[in-house]
Design a protein around this motif. Structure first.
Motif, short mmCIF file in Angstrom:
data_model
loop_
_atom_site.label_atom_id
_atom_site.label_comp_id
_atom_site.label_asym_id
_atom_site.label_seq_id
_atom_site.Cartn_x
_atom_site.Cartn_y
_atom_site.Cartn_z
N ARG A 1 0.84 -1.21 0.00
CA ARG A 1 0.00 0.00 0.00
C ARG A 1 0.86 1.25 0.00
O ARG A 1 0.57 2.22 -0.71
CB ARG A 1 -0.93 0.01 1.22
N LEU B 1 -8.83 -1.19 -4.08
CA LEU B 1 -8.06 -1.26 -2.84
C LEU B 1 -8.53 -0.19 -1.85
O LEU B 1 -9.33 0.68 -2.18
CB LEU B 1 -6.57 -1.04 -3.13
N ALA C 1 -3.13 -5.47 0.09
CA ALA C 1 -2.46 -5.28 -1.20
C ALA C 1 -1.25 -6.19 -1.30
O ALA C 1 -0.67 -6.61 -0.29
CB ALA C 1 -2.04 -3.82 -1.35
N ASP D 1 -0.49 -6.13 -6.99
CA ASP D 1 -1.20 -4.85 -7.04
C ASP D 1 -0.25 -3.70 -7.37
O ASP D 1 -0.65 -2.73 -8.03
CB ASP D 1 -1.91 -4.59 -5.72
#
Length: 328
Positions: free
Chosen positions: A149, A268, A293, A297
């Protein structure tokens, strides 16, 4: 500088930077324009940010330091423009190369891709090591999903700050406009923090950076939404809904726009509470998808980013052509 010239220079600069980036050998030899700006900021901070001064005096000193910074940077860039533009095609080419140093498409891609590679090849430790190069939060507080992320958030935010914003100000103000933006943004990253040393002195840099990034952050979100319509496995509708619902709730007046668009496009959740040093910072979530994530991703985000960069170039080139047709 006429808009037709600045848009042409922008188109050439975006293409040159995407193709070649900033050569490492050149960086080793002479540094980079951002490092030169950083040296000036460090000097102004050292000379004019006195700890024994009152809060009001330090804030005033920070305003003066920002004025000195933008004056020196803007004047130097304007003088280069005045010297190079009369040289015709050669001058335009040189201005495009100089302008390309203020845009960071390639280097941002490389740094974020390194996080995905670190996770795949080095596990959590490799991911933490790579992500520590691009984010300010404590990497040891991040699990694998947190690392992923953080990389995607940095990609989204820096797409706005490092690519779209300098491109926007280059289009409006030529090399001088892009240089003034870069000076402001670098000052914010160096002194625009709410720390005992910089809360007062960096106030002007932080507030001015918020202002000059406002149009680019909105344009960045639109580019990501548009890119989501062109990429596989991304949702333009989800991106648009996340922007409308979440962007204004981010603790930053600008970062929420590209982060929300990226989160919604990928399905997300980004941002949210996170740790900087030993301090947990509360923030709203961008997007309403999954928080878990992965490296996959990150790769999806990079593909979306590449499309958004291509759309930015297409927009600059189309505007250049349109002005040329109108002027005929």
């Amino acid at each position: 500088m006429p808009l037709s010239d600045s848009l042409l220079i922008l188109s050439l600069a975006l293409a040159a930077e995407a193709a070649f980036g900033y050569p490492h050998r050149l960086y080793t030899w002479i540094g980079h324009p951002v490092t030169w700006i950083g040296w000036l900021i460090k000097g102004l901070d050292r000379v004019s940010n006195r700890e024994n001064w009152s809060f009001s005096w330090r804030r005033a000193a920070g305003i003066l330091a920002l004025l000195i910074l933008v004056t020196v940077t803007g004047l130097a860039a304007w003088m280069l423009e005045r010297f190079l533009l009369p040289l015709g095609t050669v001058g335009v080419g040189l201005l495009a190369l100089l302008s390309s140093t203020l845009i960071a498409q390639r280097s941002l891609h490389e740094h974020v891709a390194a996080v995905s590679k670190g996770l795949r090849e080095g596990g959590l430790g490799g991911g933490r090591s790579a992500v520590s190069m691009i984010v300010g939060r404590n990497p040891q507080s991040l699990d694998g999903a947190g690392v992923s992320r953080a990389a995607i958030e940095s990609l989204a935010e820096n797409f706005s700050d490092g690519i779209v914003a300098p491109a926007f100000w280059l289009a409006l103000g030529g090399l001088a406009g892009a240089a003034l933006y870069k000076a402001t943004n670098t000052a914010d990253s160096m002194i625009g923090h709410r720390t005992p040393r910089h809360e007062a002195f960096g106030w002007a840099a932080a507030r001015f950076d918020d202002l000059v990034n406002l149009p680019a952050s909105r344009l960045s979100a639109l580019l990501i939404v548009s890119a989501a319509a062109l990429n596989r496995d991304t949702s333009p509708r989800g991106a648009w809904q996340a922007v409308r619902r979440d962007a204004s709730h981010h603790r930053s007046p600008n970062a929420g726009w590209p982060e929300a668009a990226m989160a919604g496009a990928l399905g997300l959740r980004l941002a949210g509470p996170r740790i900087y040093g030993d301090v947990q910072v509360e923030d709203s979530w961008m997007g309403n998808g999954r928080a878990e994530a992965t490296a996959d991703d990150i790769e999806r985000a990079l593909a979306l980013y590449r499309t958004a960069c291509a759309l930015l170039f297409a927009l600059a080139a189309a505007l250049t052509l349109l002005i040329w047709i109108i002027a005929r």
